[in-house]
Design a protein around this motif. Structure first.
Motif, PDB file in Angstrom:
ATOM      1  N   ALA A  52       0.840  -0.930   0.461  1.00 26.36           N
ATOM      2  CA  ALA A  52       0.075   0.273  -0.050  1.00 26.36           C
ATOM      3  C   ALA A  52       0.581   1.212   0.402  1.00 26.36           C
ATOM      4  O   ALA A  52       0.258   2.516  -0.306  1.00 26.36           O
ATOM      5  CB  ALA A  52      -0.795   0.198   1.690  1.00 26.36           C
ATOM      6  N   VAL A  53       2.112   1.140  -0.528  1.00 26.44           N
ATOM      7  CA  VAL A  53       3.268   2.299   0.038  1.00 26.44           C
ATOM      8  C   VAL A  53       3.060   2.267  -1.290  1.00 26.44           C
ATOM      9  O   VAL A  53       3.222   2.553  -2.219  1.00 26.44           O
ATOM     10  CB  VAL A  53       4.683   1.665   0.258  1.00 26.44           C
ATOM     11  N   GLY A  54       2.546   4.453  -1.442  1.00 21.71           N
ATOM     12  CA  GLY A  54       2.505   4.988  -2.547  1.00 21.71           C
ATOM     13  C   GLY A  54       1.357   5.165  -2.913  1.00 21.71           C
ATOM     14  O   GLY A  54       1.458   5.836  -4.464  1.00 21.71           O
ATOM     15  N   SER A  55       0.275   4.706  -2.492  1.00 27.07           N
ATOM     16  CA  SER A  55      -1.569   4.154  -2.525  1.00 27.07           C
ATOM     17  C   SER A  55      -1.809   5.954  -2.293  1.00 27.07           C
ATOM     18  O   SER A  55      -1.227   6.535  -0.746  1.00 27.07           O
ATOM     19  CB  SER A  55      -1.790   3.883  -2.391  1.00 27.07           C
ATOM     20  N   PRO A  56      -2.374   5.971  -2.974  1.00 28.33           N
ATOM     21  CA  PRO A  56      -4.067   7.297  -2.090  1.00 28.33           C
ATOM     22  C   PRO A  56      -4.526   7.437  -0.685  1.00 28.33           C
ATOM     23  O   PRO A  56      -4.305   5.797  -0.794  1.00 28.33           O
ATOM     24  CB  PRO A  56      -4.440   8.032  -3.134  1.00 28.33           C
ATOM     25  N   ALA A  57      -3.647   8.337   0.250  1.00 30.67           N
ATOM     26  CA  ALA A  57      -4.838   7.895   1.748  1.00 30.67           C
ATOM     27  C   ALA A  57      -5.993   7.389   0.867  1.00 30.67           C
ATOM     28  O   ALA A  57      -6.643   8.186   0.408  1.00 30.67           O
ATOM     29  CB  ALA A  57      -4.101   9.126   2.588  1.00 30.67           C
ATOM     30  N   ASP A  58      -6.692   6.543   1.741  1.00 35.90           N
ATOM     31  CA  ASP A  58      -7.738   6.592   1.861  1.00 35.90           C
ATOM     32  C   ASP A  58      -8.659   6.772   3.289  1.00 35.90           C
ATOM     33  O   ASP A  58      -8.020   7.169   4.246  1.00 35.90           O
ATOM     34  CB  ASP A  58      -7.799   4.886   1.657  1.00 35.90           C
TER      35      ASP A  58
END
Length: 111
Positions: A52-58
């Protein structure tokens, strides 16, 4: 064997064993299974977190609204670092290896 002999044998479990169960071995098996399960779950969850590193914050409710302000630069997706990808693959490999080792221990034809 008569019915009386069977009843007497069933009524007298092994010496010092409640209900004929070796409770010391039972506790050892329970603790090993608990630790192994915890290790597998921890490695799997760390692997997912590294993916999940680098994915937009949910978790933001602002994205679904039409009148929401534009997304900040903090929520823009960034490429995942190679170190995070390698770490995730290693974490999943540890989990898979633990499961395969457990299967090897259970199935006698593998020995």
């Amino acid at each position: 064997m008569t019915m009386f002999t069977l009843a007497r044998t069933a009524a007298s479990p092994g010496a010092g064993q409640f209900l004929g169960v070796d409770w010391g071995s039972f506790v050892v098996v329970f603790l090993v299974a608990l630790v192994a399960t915890t290790v597998i779950v921890v490695f799997y969850s760390v692997g997912l977190r590294l993916l999940a590193v680098g994915s937009p914050a949910d978790g933001s409710d602002e994205r679904g609204r039409r009148d929401a302000p534009p997304l900040s630069s903090a929520s823009v997706a960034r490429p995942r670092p190679a170190v995070a990808t390698v770490g995730a693959v290693l974490c999943f490999a540890v989990g898979v290896a633990a499961v395969l080792y457990g299967l090897w221990l259970i199935v006698p034809q593998f020995h």
